[in-house]
Design a protein around this motif. Sequence first.
Motif, PDB file in Angstrom:
ATOM      1  N   HIS A   4      12.691  36.829  27.144  1.00  0.00           N
ATOM      2  CA  HIS A   4      13.705  36.126  26.370  1.00  0.00           C
ATOM      3  C   HIS A   4      13.124  35.801  24.996  1.00  0.00           C
ATOM      4  O   HIS A   4      11.999  35.289  24.892  1.00  0.00           O
ATOM      5  CB  HIS A   4      14.124  34.832  27.076  1.00  0.00           C
ATOM      6  CG  HIS A   4      14.540  35.040  28.499  1.00  0.00           C
ATOM      7  ND1 HIS A   4      15.854  35.118  28.896  1.00  0.00           N
ATOM      8  CD2 HIS A   4      13.797  35.201  29.634  1.00  0.00           C
ATOM      9  CE1 HIS A   4      15.920  35.320  30.201  1.00  0.00           C
ATOM     10  NE2 HIS A   4      14.673  35.373  30.677  1.00  0.00           N
ATOM     11  N   LEU A   5      13.901  36.080  23.948  1.00  0.00           N
ATOM     12  CA  LEU A   5      13.467  35.816  22.582  1.00  0.00           C
ATOM     13  C   LEU A   5      14.445  34.865  21.906  1.00  0.00           C
ATOM     14  O   LEU A   5      15.613  34.754  22.295  1.00  0.00           O
ATOM     15  CB  LEU A   5      13.349  37.112  21.787  1.00  0.00           C
ATOM     16  CG  LEU A   5      12.366  38.157  22.312  1.00  0.00           C
ATOM     17  CD1 LEU A   5      12.276  39.334  21.341  1.00  0.00           C
ATOM     18  CD2 LEU A   5      10.986  37.566  22.555  1.00  0.00           C
ATOM     19  N   GLN A   6      13.957  34.218  20.855  1.00  0.00           N
ATOM     20  CA  GLN A   6      14.731  33.167  20.207  1.00  0.00           C
ATOM     21  C   GLN A   6      15.812  33.734  19.288  1.00  0.00           C
ATOM     22  O   GLN A   6      15.585  34.646  18.497  1.00  0.00           O
ATOM     23  CB  GLN A   6      13.814  32.255  19.401  1.00  0.00           C
ATOM     24  CG  GLN A   6      14.541  31.075  18.758  1.00  0.00           C
ATOM     25  CD  GLN A   6      13.600  30.122  18.058  1.00  0.00           C
ATOM     26  OE1 GLN A   6      12.390  30.247  18.145  1.00  0.00           O
ATOM     27  NE2 GLN A   6      14.151  29.145  17.360  1.00  0.00           N
ATOM     28  N   LEU A   7      16.999  33.136  19.391  1.00  0.00           N
ATOM     29  CA  LEU A   7      18.099  33.368  18.479  1.00  0.00           C
ATOM     30  C   LEU A   7      18.090  32.210  17.486  1.00  0.00           C
ATOM     31  O   LEU A   7      18.280  31.062  17.881  1.00  0.00           O
ATOM     32  CB  LEU A   7      19.419  33.409  19.255  1.00  0.00           C
ATOM     33  CG  LEU A   7      20.704  33.706  18.500  1.00  0.00           C
ATOM     34  CD1 LEU A   7      20.693  35.126  17.959  1.00  0.00           C
ATOM     35  CD2 LEU A   7      21.902  33.498  19.424  1.00  0.00           C
ATOM     36  N   PHE A 213      13.717  27.113  43.024  1.00  0.00           N
ATOM     37  CA  PHE A 213      13.287  26.447  41.797  1.00  0.00           C
ATOM     38  C   PHE A 213      12.613  27.482  40.925  1.00  0.00           C
ATOM     39  O   PHE A 213      11.651  28.122  41.335  1.00  0.00           O
ATOM     40  CB  PHE A 213      12.315  25.308  42.124  1.00  0.00           C
ATOM     41  CG  PHE A 213      11.882  24.521  40.919  1.00  0.00           C
ATOM     42  CD1 PHE A 213      12.715  23.553  40.378  1.00  0.00           C
ATOM     43  CD2 PHE A 213      10.655  24.753  40.324  1.00  0.00           C
ATOM     44  CE1 PHE A 213      12.325  22.820  39.263  1.00  0.00           C
ATOM     45  CE2 PHE A 213      10.253  24.026  39.214  1.00  0.00           C
ATOM     46  CZ  PHE A 213      11.096  23.062  38.682  1.00  0.00           C
ATOM     47  N   ALA A 214      13.139  27.670  39.714  1.00  0.00           N
ATOM     48  CA  ALA A 214      12.623  28.696  38.814  1.00  0.00           C
ATOM     49  C   ALA A 214      11.635  28.084  37.829  1.00  0.00           C
ATOM     50  O   ALA A 214      11.895  27.024  37.262  1.00  0.00           O
ATOM     51  CB  ALA A 214      13.772  29.352  38.060  1.00  0.00           C
ATOM     52  N   VAL A 215      10.532  28.743  37.636  1.00  0.00           N
ATOM     53  CA  VAL A 215       9.592  28.369  36.577  1.00  0.00           C
ATOM     54  C   VAL A 215       9.686  29.435  35.493  1.00  0.00           C
ATOM     55  O   VAL A 215       9.519  30.622  35.765  1.00  0.00           O
ATOM     56  CB  VAL A 215       8.151  28.270  37.107  1.00  0.00           C
ATOM     57  CG1 VAL A 215       7.186  27.988  35.950  1.00  0.00           C
ATOM     58  CG2 VAL A 215       8.037  27.179  38.157  1.00  0.00           C
ATOM     59  N   PHE A 307       1.227  33.891  33.780  1.00  0.00           N
ATOM     60  CA  PHE A 307       2.459  33.417  34.422  1.00  0.00           C
ATOM     61  C   PHE A 307       2.934  34.267  35.600  1.00  0.00           C
ATOM     62  O   PHE A 307       3.800  33.835  36.361  1.00  0.00           O
ATOM     63  CB  PHE A 307       3.605  33.379  33.402  1.00  0.00           C
ATOM     64  CG  PHE A 307       3.390  32.443  32.242  1.00  0.00           C
ATOM     65  CD1 PHE A 307       3.284  31.084  32.436  1.00  0.00           C
ATOM     66  CD2 PHE A 307       3.302  32.942  30.955  1.00  0.00           C
ATOM     67  CE1 PHE A 307       3.102  30.225  31.359  1.00  0.00           C
ATOM     68  CE2 PHE A 307       3.124  32.097  29.874  1.00  0.00           C
ATOM     69  CZ  PHE A 307       3.022  30.730  30.079  1.00  0.00           C
ATOM     70  N   GLY A 308       2.402  35.465  35.739  1.00  0.00           N
ATOM     71  CA  GLY A 308       2.988  36.425  36.658  1.00  0.00           C
ATOM     72  C   GLY A 308       3.071  35.999  38.107  1.00  0.00           C
ATOM     73  O   GLY A 308       3.975  36.420  38.826  1.00  0.00           O
ATOM     74  N   GLU A 309       2.165  35.136  38.551  1.00  0.00           N
ATOM     75  CA  GLU A 309       2.148  34.756  39.965  1.00  0.00           C
ATOM     76  C   GLU A 309       3.290  33.818  40.336  1.00  0.00           C
ATOM     77  O   GLU A 309       3.660  33.735  41.507  1.00  0.00           O
ATOM     78  CB  GLU A 309       0.816  34.092  40.319  1.00  0.00           C
ATOM     79  CG  GLU A 309      -0.370  35.043  40.316  1.00  0.00           C
ATOM     80  CD  GLU A 309      -1.636  34.368  40.816  1.00  0.00           C
ATOM     81  OE1 GLU A 309      -1.535  33.271  41.401  1.00  0.00           O
ATOM     82  OE2 GLU A 309      -2.718  34.929  40.609  1.00  0.00           O
ATOM     83  N   PHE A 310       3.851  33.096  39.359  1.00  0.00           N
ATOM     84  CA  PHE A 310       4.845  32.085  39.718  1.00  0.00           C
ATOM     85  C   PHE A 310       6.082  32.106  38.828  1.00  0.00           C
ATOM     86  O   PHE A 310       7.002  31.303  39.037  1.00  0.00           O
ATOM     87  CB  PHE A 310       4.224  30.689  39.663  1.00  0.00           C
ATOM     88  CG  PHE A 310       3.593  30.344  38.342  1.00  0.00           C
ATOM     89  CD1 PHE A 310       4.348  29.815  37.316  1.00  0.00           C
ATOM     90  CD2 PHE A 310       2.244  30.562  38.137  1.00  0.00           C
ATOM     91  CE1 PHE A 310       3.766  29.511  36.103  1.00  0.00           C
ATOM     92  CE2 PHE A 310       1.653  30.256  36.916  1.00  0.00           C
ATOM     93  CZ  PHE A 310       2.422  29.733  35.890  1.00  0.00           C
ATOM     94  N   ALA A 311       6.159  32.984  37.828  1.00  0.00           N
ATOM     95  CA  ALA A 311       7.305  33.019  36.934  1.00  0.00           C
ATOM     96  C   ALA A 311       7.821  34.442  36.788  1.00  0.00           C
ATOM     97  O   ALA A 311       7.037  35.378  36.601  1.00  0.00           O
ATOM     98  CB  ALA A 311       6.942  32.463  35.556  1.00  0.00           C
ATOM     99  N   ALA A 312       9.140  34.601  36.866  1.00  0.00           N
ATOM    100  CA  ALA A 312       9.759  35.904  36.675  1.00  0.00           C
ATOM    101  C   ALA A 312      10.290  36.072  35.258  1.00  0.00           C
ATOM    102  O   ALA A 312      10.717  37.162  34.886  1.00  0.00           O
ATOM    103  CB  ALA A 312      10.903  36.096  37.677  1.00  0.00           C
ATOM    104  N   ASP A 313      10.279  34.976  34.483  1.00  0.00           N
ATOM    105  CA  ASP A 313      10.821  34.990  33.129  1.00  0.00           C
ATOM    106  C   ASP A 313       9.804  34.406  32.162  1.00  0.00           C
ATOM    107  O   ASP A 313       9.065  33.471  32.518  1.00  0.00           O
ATOM    108  CB  ASP A 313      12.097  34.146  33.041  1.00  0.00           C
ATOM    109  CG  ASP A 313      13.205  34.663  33.924  1.00  0.00           C
ATOM    110  OD1 ASP A 313      14.156  35.259  33.383  1.00  0.00           O
ATOM    111  OD2 ASP A 313      13.151  34.463  35.153  1.00  0.00           O
ATOM    112  N   VAL A 314       9.812  34.909  30.924  1.00  0.00           N
ATOM    113  CA  VAL A 314       8.982  34.329  29.884  1.00  0.00           C
ATOM    114  C   VAL A 314       9.775  34.272  28.587  1.00  0.00           C
ATOM    115  O   VAL A 314      10.526  35.191  28.251  1.00  0.00           O
ATOM    116  CB  VAL A 314       7.673  35.122  29.675  1.00  0.00           C
ATOM    117  CG1 VAL A 314       7.952  36.538  29.171  1.00  0.00           C
ATOM    118  CG2 VAL A 314       6.745  34.386  28.720  1.00  0.00           C
ATOM    119  N   CYS A 315       9.643  33.156  27.867  1.00  0.00           N
ATOM    120  CA  CYS A 315      10.198  33.008  26.528  1.00  0.00           C
ATOM    121  C   CYS A 315       9.044  33.124  25.543  1.00  0.00           C
ATOM    122  O   CYS A 315       8.064  32.378  25.645  1.00  0.00           O
ATOM    123  CB  CYS A 315      10.883  31.653  26.369  1.00  0.00           C
ATOM    124  SG  CYS A 315      12.332  31.421  27.416  1.00  0.00           S
TER     125      CYS A 315
END
Length: 344
Positions: A4-7, A213-215, A307-315
Amino acid sequence: MRVHLQLTGTPGAVDDDVVALSGLGVDGVFTFEGPHDVFAPLVRASAVPQAAGLDLMTNVAIAGPRSPLHLAHLAWDLQSYSGGRFRLGLGSQIRPHIEKRYGATWGRPAARLGETVRAIGAIFDTWENGVPLDFRGEFTTHTLMPPNFVPAPTGFGRPAVLMGALGPVMTRTAAEVADGLLVMPFHSRRHLVDRTLPAVDAGLGSRSRKGDFAVVGQAMVAVGSDETSLRAAVDGVAMLIAFYGSTPAYRPVLEASGRGDLQPELNALSKQGRFAEMRALVTDDDVATFAVVGSPAECAAEILDRFGEFAADVCCYFPHYEPVSSDLSALVRHLQEPVVPSAR
């Protein structure tokens, strides 16, 4: 990993920005409550044809000055406009901004934000399931919802509500009441492992309601494929590190990496407007500690490792500099289809 990138939300540029970001292959866009409204650009973006496959998220909307009902309406409508792809990210901000910029009341931020999230959930229950509205909290009360004020179903379920957090109390609260956590972009690997993740575990262990719960990982990124672009990237990220580091509330992040003494120096310089000197105090090692630095492949590998072990998304944030488009495209590609650089 989903990227995800900033608008930026600059009026008149939203459509072009959405088209450009979509062309990079990102999975979603987010807005930051800075010089522009945090919701309006997402309303506009939801109508851009190229946004049809993108997730939309506030990251973050400042909750304290807003009524939970206002936030619920905005989230509900954006969930409808986006076809079920909206997530409401909320944050608390620090006392000077709440009192002096927003003109609102500050105090016990974790308790207030946690209650706001629970109030929004109660409102959603009324709209979605017809449950009589009877939320009576310490800071807000919602007990009236006549039928003519109930919006039509979105057709996509309720939007997720996430909380941005840094300290252990706010992080634990997020894990107790929200649908997910937005990891503060100003962090280090040590702060993440030693303080953030244990607080998440503590909050999840005490929550009563069920559900995933999403991280969402967040990182300041200094990406460049050559020495010139990488140097510009490091300088840009260092400026934001200096800004964050000047804030007393963020000192624990510096302390976790043995740099706590830097905070009062940065704070004193910030009050005098000596920003160039603030930047000079932030070393390249600091940038490597509190951000992600390197070529597109190297940055992707570091983000996945962190982050890969606990997050499926990154900003990903690119503060105070504009990445070369080919570098940005490569970073997104490496994150979505991991490629480990040979030098690693």
